[in-house]
Design a protein around this motif. Sequence first.
Motif, PDB file in Angstrom:
ATOM      1  N   GLU A   1     -17.176  -8.304  15.848  1.00 13.92           N
ATOM      2  CA  GLU A   1     -16.460  -7.307  16.636  1.00 13.92           C
ATOM      3  C   GLU A   1     -15.048  -7.777  16.991  1.00 13.92           C
ATOM      4  O   GLU A   1     -14.125  -6.975  17.057  1.00 13.92           O
ATOM      5  CB  GLU A   1     -17.227  -6.984  17.924  1.00 13.92           C
ATOM      6  CG  GLU A   1     -18.529  -6.204  17.720  1.00 13.92           C
ATOM      7  CD  GLU A   1     -19.732  -7.090  17.417  1.00 13.92           C
ATOM      8  OE1 GLU A   1     -19.552  -8.326  17.303  1.00 13.92           O
ATOM      9  OE2 GLU A   1     -20.846  -6.564  17.287  1.00 13.92           O
TER      10      GLU A   1
ATOM     11  N   GLN B   1     -25.033 -11.640  10.275  1.00 14.05           N
ATOM     12  CA  GLN B   1     -23.813 -12.452  10.337  1.00 14.05           C
ATOM     13  C   GLN B   1     -24.056 -13.874   9.824  1.00 14.05           C
ATOM     14  O   GLN B   1     -23.127 -14.555   9.420  1.00 14.05           O
ATOM     15  CB  GLN B   1     -23.243 -12.455  11.764  1.00 14.05           C
ATOM     16  CG  GLN B   1     -24.069 -13.163  12.827  1.00 14.05           C
ATOM     17  CD  GLN B   1     -25.306 -12.385  13.260  1.00 14.05           C
ATOM     18  OE1 GLN B   1     -25.439 -11.199  13.003  1.00 14.05           O
ATOM     19  NE2 GLN B   1     -26.242 -13.078  13.890  1.00 14.05           N
TER      20      GLN B   1
ATOM     21  N   ASP C   1     -23.370  -1.491   5.275  1.00 17.61           N
ATOM     22  CA  ASP C   1     -22.959  -1.741   6.659  1.00 17.61           C
ATOM     23  C   ASP C   1     -23.570  -3.021   7.222  1.00 17.61           C
ATOM     24  O   ASP C   1     -23.318  -3.373   8.369  1.00 17.61           O
ATOM     25  CB  ASP C   1     -23.346  -0.562   7.564  1.00 17.61           C
ATOM     26  CG  ASP C   1     -22.371   0.593   7.406  1.00 17.61           C
ATOM     27  OD1 ASP C   1     -21.305   0.384   6.779  1.00 17.61           O
ATOM     28  OD2 ASP C   1     -22.679   1.698   7.885  1.00 17.61           O
TER      29      ASP C   1
ATOM     30  N   ARG D   1     -23.249 -12.044  18.746  1.00 18.20           N
ATOM     31  CA  ARG D   1     -23.367 -10.592  18.563  1.00 18.20           C
ATOM     32  C   ARG D   1     -23.028  -9.966  19.894  1.00 18.20           C
ATOM     33  O   ARG D   1     -23.464 -10.441  20.933  1.00 18.20           O
ATOM     34  CB  ARG D   1     -24.793 -10.235  18.130  1.00 18.20           C
ATOM     35  CG  ARG D   1     -25.172 -10.803  16.763  1.00 18.20           C
ATOM     36  CD  ARG D   1     -26.657 -10.618  16.441  1.00 18.20           C
ATOM     37  NE  ARG D   1     -27.114  -9.252  16.431  1.00 18.20           N
ATOM     38  CZ  ARG D   1     -27.505  -8.576  15.343  1.00 18.20           C
ATOM     39  NH1 ARG D   1     -27.473  -9.159  14.162  1.00 18.20           N
ATOM     40  NH2 ARG D   1     -27.939  -7.344  15.437  1.00 18.20           N
TER      41      ARG D   1
ATOM     42  N   MET E   1     -23.317  -6.485  20.613  1.00 20.99           N
ATOM     43  CA  MET E   1     -23.962  -5.205  20.927  1.00 20.99           C
ATOM     44  C   MET E   1     -25.434  -5.387  21.272  1.00 20.99           C
ATOM     45  O   MET E   1     -25.932  -4.753  22.183  1.00 20.99           O
ATOM     46  CB  MET E   1     -23.873  -4.266  19.732  1.00 20.99           C
ATOM     47  CG  MET E   1     -22.607  -4.445  18.923  1.00 20.99           C
ATOM     48  SD  MET E   1     -21.412  -3.243  19.357  1.00 20.99           S
ATOM     49  CE  MET E   1     -21.853  -2.029  18.146  1.00 20.99           C
ATOM     50  N   ASN E   2     -26.119  -6.193  20.510  1.00 18.39           N
ATOM     51  CA  ASN E   2     -27.559  -6.363  20.752  1.00 18.39           C
ATOM     52  C   ASN E   2     -27.993  -7.749  20.286  1.00 18.39           C
ATOM     53  O   ASN E   2     -27.215  -8.478  19.685  1.00 18.39           O
ATOM     54  CB  ASN E   2     -28.363  -5.267  20.044  1.00 18.39           C
ATOM     55  CG  ASN E   2     -28.014  -5.191  18.565  1.00 18.39           C
ATOM     56  OD1 ASN E   2     -27.914  -6.209  17.878  1.00 18.39           O
ATOM     57  ND2 ASN E   2     -27.815  -3.980  18.061  1.00 18.39           N
ATOM     58  N   ARG E   3     -29.255  -8.087  20.578  1.00 20.00           N
ATOM     59  CA  ARG E   3     -29.800  -9.419  20.274  1.00 20.00           C
ATOM     60  C   ARG E   3     -28.880 -10.502  20.857  1.00 20.00           C
ATOM     61  O   ARG E   3     -28.518 -11.459  20.185  1.00 20.00           O
ATOM     62  CB  ARG E   3     -29.970  -9.581  18.766  1.00 20.00           C
ATOM     63  CG  ARG E   3     -31.079 -10.546  18.367  1.00 20.00           C
ATOM     64  CD  ARG E   3     -31.253 -10.578  16.857  1.00 20.00           C
ATOM     65  NE  ARG E   3     -31.588  -9.264  16.331  1.00 20.00           N
ATOM     66  CZ  ARG E   3     -31.299  -8.836  15.097  1.00 20.00           C
ATOM     67  NH1 ARG E   3     -30.699  -9.647  14.254  1.00 20.00           N
ATOM     68  NH2 ARG E   3     -31.649  -7.619  14.721  1.00 20.00           N
TER      69      ARG E   3
HETATM   70  N1  UDP Z   1     -23.877  -6.711  14.176  1.00 14.57           N
HETATM   71  C1  UDP Z   1     -22.912  -7.327  14.922  1.00 14.57           C
HETATM   72  N2  UDP Z   1     -23.015  -7.376  16.271  1.00 14.57           N
HETATM   73  C2  UDP Z   1     -24.069  -6.869  16.925  1.00 14.57           C
HETATM   74  C3  UDP Z   1     -25.080  -6.232  16.183  1.00 14.57           C
HETATM   75  C4  UDP Z   1     -24.967  -6.172  14.812  1.00 14.57           C
HETATM   76  O1  UDP Z   1     -21.934  -7.805  14.362  1.00 14.57           O
HETATM   77  O2  UDP Z   1     -24.103  -6.952  18.153  1.00 14.57           O
HETATM   78  C5  UDP Z   1     -23.751  -6.604  12.720  1.00 14.57           C
HETATM   79  C6  UDP Z   1     -24.755  -7.472  11.967  1.00 14.57           C
HETATM   80  O3  UDP Z   1     -24.262  -8.769  11.713  1.00 14.57           O
HETATM   81  C7  UDP Z   1     -24.930  -6.684  10.696  1.00 14.57           C
HETATM   82  C8  UDP Z   1     -24.804  -5.248  11.142  1.00 14.57           C
HETATM   83  O4  UDP Z   1     -24.060  -5.302  12.349  1.00 14.57           O
HETATM   84  O5  UDP Z   1     -23.923  -6.971   9.769  1.00 14.57           O
HETATM   85  C9  UDP Z   1     -26.133  -4.543  11.319  1.00 14.57           C
HETATM   86  O6  UDP Z   1     -26.905  -5.242  12.279  1.00 14.57           O
HETATM   87  P1  UDP Z   1     -28.490  -5.057  12.379  1.00 14.57           P
HETATM   88  O7  UDP Z   1     -28.932  -5.558  13.709  1.00 14.57           O
HETATM   89  O8  UDP Z   1     -28.850  -3.675  11.987  1.00 14.57           O
HETATM   90  O9  UDP Z   1     -29.050  -5.973  11.205  1.00 14.57           O
HETATM   91  P2  UDP Z   1     -29.454  -7.530  11.156  1.00 14.57           P
HETATM   92  O10 UDP Z   1     -28.305  -8.310  11.726  1.00 14.57           O
HETATM   93  O11 UDP Z   1     -30.698  -7.686  11.956  1.00 14.57           O
HETATM   94  O12 UDP Z   1     -29.650  -7.791   9.697  1.00 14.57           O
END
Ligand code: UDP
Length: 538
Positions: A282, A306, A121, A252, A254-256
């Motif tokens: 998304e 990403q 995922d 992104r 959803m978060n960060r």
């Molecule tokens: N992701 C995204 N949008 C968000 C948050 C996460 O597309 O707002 C994607 C991200 O690129 C990754 C997956 O969801 O493929 C899991 O994200 P996570 O934050 O757990 O991992 P990280 O990006 O820190 O490796």
Amino acid sequence: QSQELSQVRIDYQAALQALVEDGTRMVCSGRMHTDRVCRFESLCYSTEAEEFVFFHSNASIMLPNLGPRRFQPALLDLSSVDDHNTQYFNFIELPAAALKFMPKPVFVPDVALIMNRFNPDNLMHVFHDDLLPIFYTIQQFPDLDFESRLFFMEGWNEGLHFELYKFMSNKQPLLKEQLKTLGRLLCFTKSYVGLSKITTWYQYGFVQPQGPKANILVSGNEIRHFAKFMMGKLNITLDQNAAEAYIVLFSRSMNRLIVNEAELLLALAQEFQMKTITVSLEDHSFSDIVRLLSNATMLVSMHGAQLVTSLFLPKGAVVVELFPYGINPEHYTPYKTLSTLPGMELQYVAWQNTEEENTITYPDRPWEQGGIVHLETKEQERIKKSKEVPRHLCCRNPEWLFRIYQDTKVNISSLIQVIKSTVKTKLGLRRQKWTPGLYPGKVRESKCQASAQGTSEAKLFVSWQIPWNLKFLKVRDVKYEVWIQEQGENSYMPYILSQQNYTFSENIKPFTTYLVWIRCIFNKTLLGPFAEVLVCST
Ligand code: UDP
């Protein structure tokens, strides 16, 4: 979606008889469980026991035959992640005669590649741990090709990026869960188990804090071959003379988050006089994202999975990775390492938010999204006061999760300053074609003549011929390095020479034996091998 194993009819009675008579045969490559891939004939899998089964008969082979070391800790890693204790592969053993008492085997006629996906995922994990290793494992073994069948044994469902996995084979990959529907005892006619780790560049911090792998074996060339293959599968044709240069902001949702994204887009457009485009996982299809990236001049994104898509950027492009407050960019470098692989030819820029007033924290969220309210008050206070997350192990460090899931208001002038100070060449200009460094061969026909003059002076005349491959190459700068070592001494005198012979008289003593080492150097950095050492006595 066809789940049938194959249209090819196999002679069931003959196959069963072969299994009973020949049993399982295994030959592996690799010296340790961490670098092992095994080739099997007639490896079976019990979907009830959820165990692989090795059937012993008189014709069975098991190489390596490790005895009990097969469990210390395992025969091999089923994913490309090194020595992870949830990813081990082993089989249990039975005499072939036991088949009489077992469910009728269902034979898998396709050549199988049996493996674990690590984290299907997460896009970084998908590419780094699975797709690249699958692609190059298939190239390593002649029995494997795009007609082989992938078996994902980690037990996960299809996951968010299954369409990408499907590019790796013309046959539908099968998940562990689906094997039950095929039968109680599956027998793989021919199979490979495990993945090559030769393309991975990052370790995620399970035993020591995360960082680039100690011994990276992949270059940008192989990454880009893979990218080209993926683009073919995504029906993307490279538009080399695309008119307009542009910047992609990978956001992104959803978060960060970048909370002033609109302002940032505008500022980038103004500063670099380019169109700016926002994409996100998304809101865009993967192929749209790759299509846009494959012609982009710059990619700007928060740290996150990403960013692995920078492997689709054209050579010369700039990768700008943004880090939230308290996160030291030097400690989290999967994308920096990718961008700076030799031959990747990307320019990498890291920017960090250093202003606490520009960060937005989420202490109340669940722990896996960086919440900390479940911790003791004292610990919560410590985390909130801390200015930098200390190096840590994967994966549940609350301070790390708290900081990495912050939103950021990007200080635009500081970001643009960092980009401009790092990016030296003019944006949008394709850099000179990168040619992989070709190394010199050994120098040839090296000779040494010693001469003593009286009892206090001596000379060494040393000569050699150019390396054999030099005559086929255009090399700007050819030099020779000569080391003169007195026999028995640890130190030596090094010389860099342009010509193919030289008389050494400095510090050369009479009645002494010298060892002379010679190698060729191309363009100051490409050091060839030393030729056979010369022994000369004055
Ligand atoms: N992701 C995204 N949008 C968000 C948050 C996460 O597309 O707002 C994607 C991200 O690129 C990754 C997956 O969801 O493929 C899991 O994200 P996570 O934050 O757990 O991992 P990280 O990006 O820190 O490796």
